[in-house]
Design a protein around this motif. Structure first.
Motif, PDB file in Angstrom:
ATOM      1  N   VAL A  20     -10.320 -29.615 -99.159  1.00 40.70           N
ATOM      2  CA  VAL A  20     -10.749 -30.954 -99.596  1.00 40.70           C
ATOM      3  C   VAL A  20     -11.604 -30.825-100.864  1.00 40.70           C
ATOM      4  CG1 VAL A  20     -11.586 -33.185 -98.781  1.00 40.70           C
ATOM      5  CG2 VAL A  20     -11.010 -31.457 -97.108  1.00 40.70           C
ATOM      6  N   PRO A  21     -10.970 -30.586-102.001  1.00 33.48           N
ATOM      7  CA  PRO A  21     -11.746 -30.409-103.231  1.00 33.48           C
ATOM      8  C   PRO A  21     -12.501 -31.663-103.671  1.00 33.48           C
ATOM      9  CG  PRO A  21      -9.397 -30.487-103.704  1.00 33.48           C
ATOM     10  CD  PRO A  21      -9.541 -30.433-102.209  1.00 33.48           C
ATOM     11  N   GLN A  22     -12.174 -32.806-103.104  1.00 30.35           N
ATOM     12  CA  GLN A  22     -12.903 -34.038-103.408  1.00 30.35           C
ATOM     13  C   GLN A  22     -14.272 -34.063-102.732  1.00 30.35           C
ATOM     14  OE1 GLN A  22      -9.919 -33.707-101.904  1.00 30.35           O
ATOM     15  NE2 GLN A  22      -8.626 -35.491-102.224  1.00 30.35           N
ATOM     16  N   VAL A  23     -14.448 -33.226-101.713  1.00 27.82           N
ATOM     17  CA  VAL A  23     -15.668 -33.231-100.904  1.00 27.82           C
ATOM     18  C   VAL A  23     -16.471 -31.941-101.060  1.00 27.82           C
ATOM     19  CG1 VAL A  23     -16.558 -33.402 -98.543  1.00 27.82           C
ATOM     20  CG2 VAL A  23     -14.598 -34.804 -99.233  1.00 27.82           C
ATOM     21  N   ASP A  25     -17.115 -27.960-102.903  1.00 23.17           N
ATOM     22  CA  ASP A  25     -16.954 -27.032-104.021  1.00 23.17           C
ATOM     23  C   ASP A  25     -17.720 -25.769-103.651  1.00 23.17           C
ATOM     24  OD1 ASP A  25     -16.205 -25.984-106.466  1.00 23.17           O
ATOM     25  OD2 ASP A  25     -17.417 -27.345-107.657  1.00 23.17           O
ATOM     26  N   LEU A  36     -20.005 -32.323-102.504  1.00 22.32           N
ATOM     27  CA  LEU A  36     -19.843 -33.190-103.662  1.00 22.32           C
ATOM     28  C   LEU A  36     -20.123 -34.647-103.318  1.00 22.32           C
ATOM     29  CD1 LEU A  36     -16.591 -31.649-105.171  1.00 22.32           C
ATOM     30  CD2 LEU A  36     -18.972 -31.197-105.817  1.00 22.32           C
ATOM     31  N   LEU A  37     -20.083 -34.979-102.042  1.00 23.19           N
ATOM     32  CA  LEU A  37     -20.351 -36.343-101.583  1.00 23.19           C
ATOM     33  C   LEU A  37     -21.637 -36.381-100.781  1.00 23.19           C
ATOM     34  CD1 LEU A  37     -16.885 -37.551-100.235  1.00 23.19           C
ATOM     35  CD2 LEU A  37     -17.919 -38.064-102.439  1.00 23.19           C
ATOM     36  N   LEU A  45     -10.305 -39.500 -96.136  1.00 27.59           N
ATOM     37  CA  LEU A  45     -10.520 -38.055 -96.215  1.00 27.59           C
ATOM     38  C   LEU A  45     -10.997 -37.435 -94.899  1.00 27.59           C
ATOM     39  CD1 LEU A  45     -12.287 -37.786 -99.699  1.00 27.59           C
ATOM     40  CD2 LEU A  45      -9.889 -37.324 -99.154  1.00 27.59           C
TER      41      LEU A  45
END
Length: 64
Positions: A20-23, A25, A36-37, A45
């Motif tokens: 889950v690269p949106q969340v 790193d 990230l969130l 997600l």
């Protein structure tokens, strides 16, 4: 869903960031997990975050 990450337990495997690269790193210096969130994870997600939690070999991330 809220997620937590314990960088003292993280071994830097990177499964979370790959899943889950949106969340997630990884820090450049130590390779440990970086969230990230902040706050709630978007509903779309949540399944991916649960998968990342199960794939984490050190148990450094959790979701509730």
């Amino acid at each position: 869903m809220e997620i937590k990450a314990d960088t003292t337990v993280c071994i830097g495997a990177g499964m979370c960031a790959l899943t889950v690269p949106q969340v997630f790193d990884q820090s450049e210096d130590e390779g440990t997990v970086v969230l990230l969130l902040q706050g709630e994870v978007p509903e779309e997600l949540e399944d991916s975050v649960r998968r990342a939690v199960t794939l984490c070999p050190s148990g450094a991330i959790s979701a509730s």
